[in-house]
Scaffold this motif. Structure first.
Motif, PDB file in Angstrom:
ATOM      1  N   GLY A 123      12.772  -2.004  -3.955  1.00  0.00           N
ATOM      2  CA  GLY A 123      11.936  -1.190  -4.836  1.00  0.00           C
ATOM      3  C   GLY A 123      10.457  -1.206  -4.473  1.00  0.00           C
ATOM      4  O   GLY A 123      10.091  -1.315  -3.295  1.00  0.00           O
ATOM      5  N   ALA A 124       9.622  -1.137  -5.498  1.00  0.00           N
ATOM      6  CA  ALA A 124       8.174  -0.959  -5.304  1.00  0.00           C
ATOM      7  C   ALA A 124       7.547  -2.089  -4.504  1.00  0.00           C
ATOM      8  O   ALA A 124       6.586  -1.882  -3.761  1.00  0.00           O
ATOM      9  CB  ALA A 124       7.490  -0.837  -6.664  1.00  0.00           C
ATOM     10  N   ILE A 125       8.108  -3.275  -4.648  1.00  0.00           N
ATOM     11  CA  ILE A 125       7.523  -4.440  -3.991  1.00  0.00           C
ATOM     12  C   ILE A 125       7.515  -4.282  -2.465  1.00  0.00           C
ATOM     13  O   ILE A 125       6.698  -4.860  -1.758  1.00  0.00           O
ATOM     14  CB  ILE A 125       8.276  -5.712  -4.425  1.00  0.00           C
ATOM     15  CG1 ILE A 125       7.431  -6.958  -4.128  1.00  0.00           C
ATOM     16  CG2 ILE A 125       9.629  -5.825  -3.758  1.00  0.00           C
ATOM     17  CD1 ILE A 125       8.019  -8.221  -4.700  1.00  0.00           C
ATOM     18  N   GLU A 126       8.452  -3.426  -1.957  1.00  0.00           N
ATOM     19  CA  GLU A 126       8.548  -3.246  -0.513  1.00  0.00           C
ATOM     20  C   GLU A 126       7.304  -2.594   0.070  1.00  0.00           C
ATOM     21  O   GLU A 126       6.927  -2.861   1.203  1.00  0.00           O
ATOM     22  CB  GLU A 126       9.773  -2.390  -0.161  1.00  0.00           C
ATOM     23  CG  GLU A 126      11.052  -3.189  -0.145  1.00  0.00           C
ATOM     24  CD  GLU A 126      12.195  -2.443   0.513  1.00  0.00           C
ATOM     25  OE1 GLU A 126      11.940  -1.534   1.332  1.00  0.00           O
ATOM     26  OE2 GLU A 126      13.337  -2.772   0.198  1.00  0.00           O
ATOM     27  N   THR A 127       6.694  -1.702  -0.692  1.00  0.00           N
ATOM     28  CA  THR A 127       5.543  -0.971  -0.156  1.00  0.00           C
ATOM     29  C   THR A 127       4.218  -1.566  -0.614  1.00  0.00           C
ATOM     30  O   THR A 127       3.170  -1.212  -0.093  1.00  0.00           O
ATOM     31  CB  THR A 127       5.602   0.512  -0.566  1.00  0.00           C
ATOM     32  OG1 THR A 127       5.872   0.569  -1.972  1.00  0.00           O
ATOM     33  CG2 THR A 127       6.690   1.249   0.185  1.00  0.00           C
ATOM     34  N   ALA A 128       4.259  -2.464  -1.601  1.00  0.00           N
ATOM     35  CA  ALA A 128       3.020  -3.053  -2.104  1.00  0.00           C
ATOM     36  C   ALA A 128       2.344  -3.869  -1.007  1.00  0.00           C
ATOM     37  O   ALA A 128       3.004  -4.518  -0.209  1.00  0.00           O
ATOM     38  CB  ALA A 128       3.322  -3.957  -3.300  1.00  0.00           C
ATOM     39  N   SER A 129       1.024  -3.783  -0.956  1.00  0.00           N
ATOM     40  CA  SER A 129       0.323  -4.571   0.054  1.00  0.00           C
ATOM     41  C   SER A 129      -1.077  -4.925  -0.420  1.00  0.00           C
ATOM     42  O   SER A 129      -1.621  -4.314  -1.338  1.00  0.00           O
ATOM     43  CB  SER A 129       0.246  -3.806   1.376  1.00  0.00           C
ATOM     44  OG  SER A 129      -0.564  -2.671   1.219  1.00  0.00           O
ATOM     45  N   LEU A 130      -1.611  -5.946   0.203  1.00  0.00           N
ATOM     46  CA  LEU A 130      -2.969  -6.386  -0.110  1.00  0.00           C
ATOM     47  C   LEU A 130      -3.873  -6.007   1.044  1.00  0.00           C
ATOM     48  O   LEU A 130      -3.596  -6.360   2.188  1.00  0.00           O
ATOM     49  CB  LEU A 130      -3.003  -7.910  -0.303  1.00  0.00           C
ATOM     50  CG  LEU A 130      -2.081  -8.507  -1.371  1.00  0.00           C
ATOM     51  CD1 LEU A 130      -2.098 -10.023  -1.274  1.00  0.00           C
ATOM     52  CD2 LEU A 130      -2.534  -8.050  -2.751  1.00  0.00           C
ATOM     53  N   GLU A 131      -4.943  -5.277   0.723  1.00  0.00           N
ATOM     54  CA  GLU A 131      -5.919  -4.928   1.750  1.00  0.00           C
ATOM     55  C   GLU A 131      -6.801  -6.138   2.016  1.00  0.00           C
ATOM     56  O   GLU A 131      -7.417  -6.664   1.102  1.00  0.00           O
ATOM     57  CB  GLU A 131      -6.757  -3.736   1.269  1.00  0.00           C
ATOM     58  CG  GLU A 131      -7.653  -3.140   2.324  1.00  0.00           C
ATOM     59  CD  GLU A 131      -6.903  -2.175   3.248  1.00  0.00           C
ATOM     60  OE1 GLU A 131      -7.453  -1.826   4.280  1.00  0.00           O
ATOM     61  OE2 GLU A 131      -5.757  -1.778   2.911  1.00  0.00           O
ATOM     62  N   VAL A 132      -6.805  -6.630   3.243  1.00  0.00           N
ATOM     63  CA  VAL A 132      -7.679  -7.761   3.546  1.00  0.00           C
ATOM     64  C   VAL A 132      -9.013  -7.201   3.995  1.00  0.00           C
ATOM     65  O   VAL A 132      -9.823  -6.794   3.196  1.00  0.00           O
ATOM     66  CB  VAL A 132      -7.061  -8.692   4.604  1.00  0.00           C
ATOM     67  CG1 VAL A 132      -7.918  -9.950   4.771  1.00  0.00           C
ATOM     68  CG2 VAL A 132      -5.654  -9.089   4.190  1.00  0.00           C
ATOM     69  N   THR A 133      -9.254  -7.116   5.305  1.00  0.00           N
ATOM     70  CA  THR A 133     -10.461  -6.436   5.775  1.00  0.00           C
ATOM     71  C   THR A 133     -10.043  -5.197   6.525  1.00  0.00           C
ATOM     72  O   THR A 133      -8.858  -5.033   6.835  1.00  0.00           O
ATOM     73  CB  THR A 133     -11.276  -7.336   6.709  1.00  0.00           C
ATOM     74  OG1 THR A 133     -10.383  -7.904   7.650  1.00  0.00           O
ATOM     75  CG2 THR A 133     -12.019  -8.411   5.946  1.00  0.00           C
ATOM     76  N   GLY A 134     -10.984  -4.383   6.836  1.00  0.00           N
ATOM     77  CA  GLY A 134     -10.774  -3.085   7.440  1.00  0.00           C
ATOM     78  C   GLY A 134      -9.541  -2.988   8.338  1.00  0.00           C
ATOM     79  O   GLY A 134      -9.462  -3.615   9.371  1.00  0.00           O
ATOM     80  N   GLY A 135      -8.586  -2.211   7.903  1.00  0.00           N
ATOM     81  CA  GLY A 135      -7.439  -1.920   8.752  1.00  0.00           C
ATOM     82  C   GLY A 135      -6.300  -2.917   8.631  1.00  0.00           C
ATOM     83  O   GLY A 135      -5.178  -2.601   8.984  1.00  0.00           O
ATOM     84  N   ILE A 136      -6.575  -4.125   8.177  1.00  0.00           N
ATOM     85  CA  ILE A 136      -5.482  -5.095   8.081  1.00  0.00           C
ATOM     86  C   ILE A 136      -5.024  -5.225   6.648  1.00  0.00           C
ATOM     87  O   ILE A 136      -5.796  -5.599   5.767  1.00  0.00           O
ATOM     88  CB  ILE A 136      -5.919  -6.472   8.601  1.00  0.00           C
ATOM     89  CG1 ILE A 136      -6.257  -6.343  10.071  1.00  0.00           C
ATOM     90  CG2 ILE A 136      -4.816  -7.499   8.394  1.00  0.00           C
ATOM     91  CD1 ILE A 136      -6.695  -7.622  10.696  1.00  0.00           C
ATOM     92  N   SER A 137      -3.762  -4.887   6.409  1.00  0.00           N
ATOM     93  CA  SER A 137      -3.235  -5.096   5.073  1.00  0.00           C
ATOM     94  C   SER A 137      -1.982  -5.949   5.185  1.00  0.00           C
ATOM     95  O   SER A 137      -1.216  -5.843   6.136  1.00  0.00           O
ATOM     96  CB  SER A 137      -2.922  -3.756   4.413  1.00  0.00           C
ATOM     97  OG  SER A 137      -1.936  -3.085   5.157  1.00  0.00           O
TER      98      SER A 137
END
Lengths: 288, 234, 338
Positions: A123-137
């Motif tokens: 489900g949704a958790i698969e696409t959830a992500s944390l943006e760290v710094t520019g370009g890296i999530s």
């Protein structure tokens, strides 16, 4: 930035590989058994997770509550029923019996689930992500998996060095006869070791099934990844196994970054390179 | 002898096709200390292994409190209250000194022997409790092996080659501690090469020769001549 | 007069003499197969021959040298690809490429052995598998040979073997038969030689063998390279008969290692007869259970586990223990002088 990203994702992937490897490392440490069916058992756990998810309509992560104890039970029965009888000075019987087991599991899964590729949907958790710094999530799911891997390794380490069970594992590994004199039934101790190994396999299998698509034939590949992580990290060292998994994951992602067809190959080459320069792995603890 | 704590009844023990013991009948009464002497290869260790369950035989060839235990596994025998100090100490190198002691108590029998009691008997072990046993001297290792067996609170203690490979001064201190170790009510079988020591600490003595009993005697009555004859078969 | 004077040490026994006689008759019959057998039969017999060769070589590794490899598909595939590359790119005649494949196999086995001999026991086994996987992945990247989907042997080269199809098939059939005989004979000669004695000593007790001055590493190395070379030859012939190669088929762990292991385990590991008998049983099972598909593999897995647990020396080991019969005279016995 692409490269940094590839490395970061590789580290997270390495957590999964460490999970593949931890169970393998554990049973080798306790009874010098190398389970050729280890990868197929990972795939079996993935299918157990899939079936649980479908049958009970639960979230794939919830299926861990079925898959993990079920795999542990399978491990105990398998060890007491079959594998204990193969242990001894000759390495051939356990090797060939687990090889036979590998073929049985693969074809059994093929009969039940067909060769079609499957995947568990988290489900949704698969696409959830944390943006760290520019370009890296960082994906939330890979992060959860990596954290779980670290927790599992820490937990195994704790069991091994701080509990009565771990004491029994180490004593039996040192000297089976004398351990028996201490009232430890080695058949039972080995059964528990395999149960613990396959409990970890249960986690690894469900994570695998959420992360990528799988089919009955991919077991041997997972065995090889786990094995490579063990050897790169050094035999008998659980934290080394985590490091080995990370090195393998990073190598694969760097390989894939160079050429899509080189992902697995790069991992194998990293393994062979370590074998060439540090035959006992990076952080060895016990003799092979 | 119905009061025997442990007895072997015409024990025939084999390693594969090789027969190591022939019709060996030994009895130990409660509280009794038995010495087993004999040359190398006479079958002393085989007898110990048979009693401890490391070598399985026909069930009724070994009896403990009248119960046949000859075919039991070593861990089952251990639960009944038979503990062994094996030849060459055989400590677990992956376990610390204290863990080696604790694992000895794992059979879960209660009694006077606790970690505290063992440390009181061998204070040096408490100082080394967190060290791997490989760092200890031979005598200290033997203390751990004895402590490990005591932790099971056994009714029957087996000492296989209690002084083999130890310095004379260490042997003396172990023997000095023996009355403390084999307390009231505990029985023991001591396998020993040193005949004088064996006779001094035991109530009765058996001499094995080529897998057969060549002599059985109360230790006080055992003449040196008779023992020499039984020992060498002259 | 001592007993030694009227006794001699012998290897041959009545059973081995009868077996040799029947073997020669059988061989003559098989050589003549192109004149009496149909096309399908010849295909089956040559497949049997190639499996006898693969199984005998794996048995030499695992049963005698203690080198349990699950990566022999590396050399089967290598031999196959060598044949395709040598014939397509360098115009080497296909039948000449088969012995050349052995040289290629040996040349590659040397560095591989140096690397993976660092792994012990079961880890060695998985190490060999990694090497085979590396080969598979590398050949999947070679676009000149069709990459991942593989390639067929060009018709011109196929026709170059012989003018007619039946003659072509007879040639490859004879080569398969010849390879099987060569491999079995080589294993037999090797085991009867000084090196064979060293191997037996290592198998029985590695530590004692070292103290007798046997260089274990070199002996194992020698066996590994020899079997790699011959396995590559067999691989070249397999794919010459198939006329088509792809990485997945060439480096298949199921086809070239799993089946071979089952054959040797069921037949009897550590005997020369075992792989031959195992192959016959394997093909009997396959021909009767072929309709069952994957169930057939399941059955094979269960049979192999049962044999390993119940009769670890396999069928032939069981017969040998019961009767003492040996078809290939290896064991030295003291017998009265006639």
């Amino acid at each position: 930035m692409e490269w940094v990203n590839a490395i970061v994702q590789g580290v997270l992937l390495g957590g999964l590989y460490a999970l593949f490897a931890a169970g393998l490392s554990l049973i080798f440490g306790v009874m010098r058994l190398v389970n050729i069916a280890h990868g197929d058992l990972i795939v079996l756990a993935a299918y157990l997770g899939l079936t649980t998810t479908i049958a009970l309509g639960v979230h794939p992560l919830t299926s861990l509550m079925i898959a993990v104890p079920a795999m542990a039970a399978i491990g105990y029965v398998l060890q007491r029923g079959v594998l204990n009888r193969t242990l001894g000075d000759d390495i051939l019987p356990p090797l060939l019996v687990t090889f036979g087991l590998s073929v049985i599991i693969q074809n059994g899964l093929l009969e039940i689930y067909t060769a079609d590729s499957q995947k568990m949907n988290a489900g949704a958790i698969e696409t959830a992500s944390l943006e760290v710094t520019g370009g890296i999530s960082l994906g939330v799911l890979p992060l959860i998996m990596f954290a779980t891997a670290v927790a599992v390794i820490a937990g195994l380490q704790l069991v091994f060095y701080r509990t009565a069970l771990g004491r029994a594992f180490r004593a039996t590994s040192d000297n089976q006869d004398i351990a028996q004199l201490m009232g430890l039934n080695k058949a039972h101790v080995f059964g528990l070791a395999m149960a613990l190994s396959l409990a970890v396999v249960g986690i690894a299998g469900v994570f695998l099934g959420i992360r990528t698509s799988f089919d009955p034939a991919i077991g041997p590949g997972r065995l090889i990844f786990g094995f490579e992580a063990v050897i790169i990290g050094g035999l008998g060292n659980l934290w080394g196994t985590l490091a080995g998994g990370i090195i393998l994951g990073v190598s694969q992602n760097i390989g894939a970054q160079i050429h899509p067809g080189w992902q697995t190959l790069a991992g194998h080459l990293a393994f062979l390179f370590v074998l060439a320069v540090r035959p006992r792995g990076l952080f060895p603890r016990i003799e092979g | 002898m119905p009061d025997a704590l442990l007895e072997t009844r015409a024990l025939n023990a084999f390693y594969g096709d090789f027969q190591a013991l022939f019709d060996v009948s030994v009895t130990v009464a409660p509280g009794e200390v038995l010495a087993i002497i004999g040359a190398n290869g006479a079958g002393k260790t085989t007898l110990m292994r048979s009693v401890a369950g490391l070598l399985t035989n026909a069930a009724d060839m070994v009896a403990f409190k009248g119960r046949p235990i000859g075919s039991m596994r070593a861990d089952q025998v251990a639960q009944l209250g038979i503990a062994m100090v094996p030849e060459g100490r055989q400590l677990f190198p992956s376990l610390s000194v204290e863990e080696n002691l604790v694992i000895g108590g794992q059979v879960g029998r209660s009694g006077p022997w606790t970690l505290r009691a063992v440390y009181a008997l061998f204070p040096v072990l408490e100082e080394r409790r967190d060290m791997p046993p490989t760092t200890l001297s031979g005598g200290q290792q033997q203390m751990v092996a004895i402590g490990r067996a005591l932790m099971a609170n056994p009714e029957m203690l087996l000492f296989d080659e209690i002084s083999l490979g130890l310095a004379p001064i260490v042997i003396k201190s172990i023997y000095d501690a023996l009355p403390e170790i084999i307390r009231e009510g505990t029985s023991a079988i001591i396998v020993e090469q040193d005949i004088t020591k064996a006779i001094a600490v035991s109530d009765r003595v058996y001499c094995l020769q080529e897998g057969r009993i060549a002599l059985e005697s109360a230790s006080a009555d055992a003449s040196r001549d008779a023992i020499a004859r039984a020992y060498f078969g002259t | 007069m001592s007993a030694a004077d009227n006794h001699i040490v012998a290897r041959a026994s009545p059973a081995s003499r009868i077996a040799a006689f029947i073997g020669v008759l059988l061989l003559i019959g098989l050589i003549a197969a192109p004149w009496w057998a149909g096309r399908a039969d010849m295909r089956l017999i040559s497949e049997i021959c190639l499996y006898v060769a693969l199984a005998s070589l794996w048995n030499l590794l695992a049963g005698y040298a203690g080198l349990v490899s699950v990566g022999q598909q590396a050399f089967v595939g290598l031999g196959g690809y060598f044949l395709f590359a040598a014939t397509i790119f360098f115009g080497v005649p296909p039948l000449a490429a088969i012995p050349l494949a052995a040289a290629a196999g040996a040349a590659l086995a040397v560095p591989i052995a140096v690397l993976i001999f660092r792994l012990r026991g079961a880890y060695f086994a998985i190490g060999t598998w990694v090497v085979a996987e590396v080969f598979r992945l590398v050949f999947a990247q070679v676009s000149a040979l069709g990459g991942g989907s593989g390639t067929s042997l060009p018709a011109g080269i196929v026709k170059g073997i012989a003018a007619s199809r039946s003659l072509r098939e007879a040639y490859t059939y004879w080569m398969a038969l010849g390879l099987a005989v060569l491999v079995v004979a080589m294993v037999y000669m090797l085991l009867r030689s000084r090196r064979g004695l060293a191997l037996t000593a290592i198998r029985d007790n590695e530590l004692a063998a070292t103290s007798l001055g046997i260089d274990i590493w070199r002996t194992k190395f020698f066996v590994y390279v020899i079997s790699a070379a011959l396995t590559a030859s067999v691989g070249a012939l397999i794919f010459l008969q198939k006329l088509r190669i792809s990485p997945d088929a060439a480096f298949s762990v199921n086809d070239w290692t799993a089946f071979v292991i089952f054959i040797v385990v069921i037949g009897g590991i550590g005997t020369i007869e075992g792989p031959i008998i195992g192959t016959i049983i394997f093909f009997l099972l396959r021909e009767t259970l072929a309709d069952l598909g994957t169930t057939y593999l399941l059955v094979l897995g269960f049979v192999a586990i049962a044999v390993m647990l119940r009769a670890p020396k396999g069928l032939w080991g069981y017969v040998k223990d019961k009767t003492g019969v040996e078809l290939f005279a290896l064991t030295r016995r003291v017998v009265p002088k006639r």
